[in-house]
Write an enzyme that holds these catalytic residues in place. Sequence first.
Site, mmCIF file in Angstrom:
data_model
loop_
_atom_site.group_PDB
_atom_site.id
_atom_site.type_symbol
_atom_site.label_atom_id
_atom_site.label_comp_id
_atom_site.label_asym_id
_atom_site.label_seq_id
_atom_site.Cartn_x
_atom_site.Cartn_y
_atom_site.Cartn_z
ATOM 1 N N SER A 137 0.912 -1.118 -0.157
ATOM 2 C CA SER A 137 -0.017 -0.071 -0.018
ATOM 3 C C SER A 137 0.845 1.178 0.029
ATOM 4 O O SER A 137 1.845 1.672 0.518
ATOM 5 C CB SER A 137 -0.914 -0.137 1.426
ATOM 6 O OG SER A 137 -1.579 0.959 1.404
ATOM 7 N N LYS A 138 0.401 2.083 -0.703
ATOM 8 C CA LYS A 138 1.283 3.664 -0.980
ATOM 9 C C LYS A 138 0.345 4.422 0.164
ATOM 10 O O LYS A 138 0.971 5.867 0.126
ATOM 11 C CB LYS A 138 1.153 4.034 -2.208
ATOM 12 C CG LYS A 138 1.709 3.420 -3.400
ATOM 13 C CD LYS A 138 3.349 3.158 -3.272
ATOM 14 C CE LYS A 138 3.766 2.570 -4.488
ATOM 15 N NZ LYS A 138 3.462 1.357 -4.849
ATOM 16 N N LYS B 37 -13.826 -4.305 2.531
ATOM 17 C CA LYS B 37 -14.589 -2.935 2.124
ATOM 18 C C LYS B 37 -16.239 -3.423 2.578
ATOM 19 O O LYS B 37 -16.775 -2.430 3.171
ATOM 20 C CB LYS B 37 -14.808 -2.640 1.043
ATOM 21 C CG LYS B 37 -13.240 -2.111 0.647
ATOM 22 C CD LYS B 37 -13.221 -1.293 -0.803
ATOM 23 C CE LYS B 37 -11.734 -0.708 -1.063
ATOM 24 N NZ LYS B 37 -11.551 0.030 -2.256
ATOM 25 N N ASP C 16 -13.866 6.103 -2.539
ATOM 26 C CA ASP C 16 -13.429 5.687 -3.853
ATOM 27 C C ASP C 16 -14.240 6.131 -4.848
ATOM 28 O O ASP C 16 -13.754 6.675 -5.988
ATOM 29 C CB ASP C 16 -13.782 4.196 -3.865
ATOM 30 C CG ASP C 16 -12.634 3.214 -3.233
ATOM 31 O OD1 ASP C 16 -11.506 3.818 -2.814
ATOM 32 O OD2 ASP C 16 -12.799 2.224 -2.797
#
Length: 261
Positions: free
Chosen positions: A14-15, A61, A97
Amino acid sequence: MKIFAVIGDPIVHSKSPRMHNNALNTLNFCASYTRYHLQEKNKLKDVVKFFDGVNITIPFKEEACLIADFKDKSVLHIGSANTLLNKNNKIYAYNTDYLGFLKAIEEFKNIKNALILGAGGTARALAYALKTQDIEVAIANRSDGRFEKLNHSVCYLYEQLQPDFQFDLIVNTTSAGLNDMILPCKRDILENLFCNAKYAFDVIYGKNTPFLELARQWNLQTKDGTDMLLWQGVFAFELFLECEQQREEIFKAMNMALNYP
């Protein structure tokens, strides 16, 4: 000091910590952002309570939506959440998102209809985003098992897509092309779609996927998921720190971090 995290399985790639920590430092917020590797979804609620806020990624999610005490309108429609706030012993769920996707495709003009490839949680978020802009949406997938969760969207199996179908925008939400060189569906199906389309978008970021490469061969304007990643992070950051007046500064800081070598 406030502490935030991104939770998922896997999570090492993950960034988000890089993006959020650079924004926190640049804007002088006393807070930190880390990763949390979770493998059992039934422990998500307990883990969330360790933090002031979290981002949720695959595969939690939908579970993030279920554990929330408060769900905003987007979460209720989409059925999944990627941003949770822990306030006053209550969990508040949001979906950034879809907002990130809308920002990412702002340069795509005059879209009347769109086709989304894939039928998972990301597809639901993007379908909701497009519908908020009065864009007609259809969804195609290799199987029909997830169609019942798609809020009455028009759905097709890939083989049901006809050569005369016309969509302004084609969106790939599948993992095809992430770790291999395959297309989300058969090449001839995509070529029939691309010959009548204007734009192609792939949620995979930082990679020239076979989907985007083929779209460019048909002279479509294309984008990968980098801007969507950045903007969903910006909107989550605003929720975490309640700072709606610094959006461009947050974006610049996150973009700089994402482009570090």
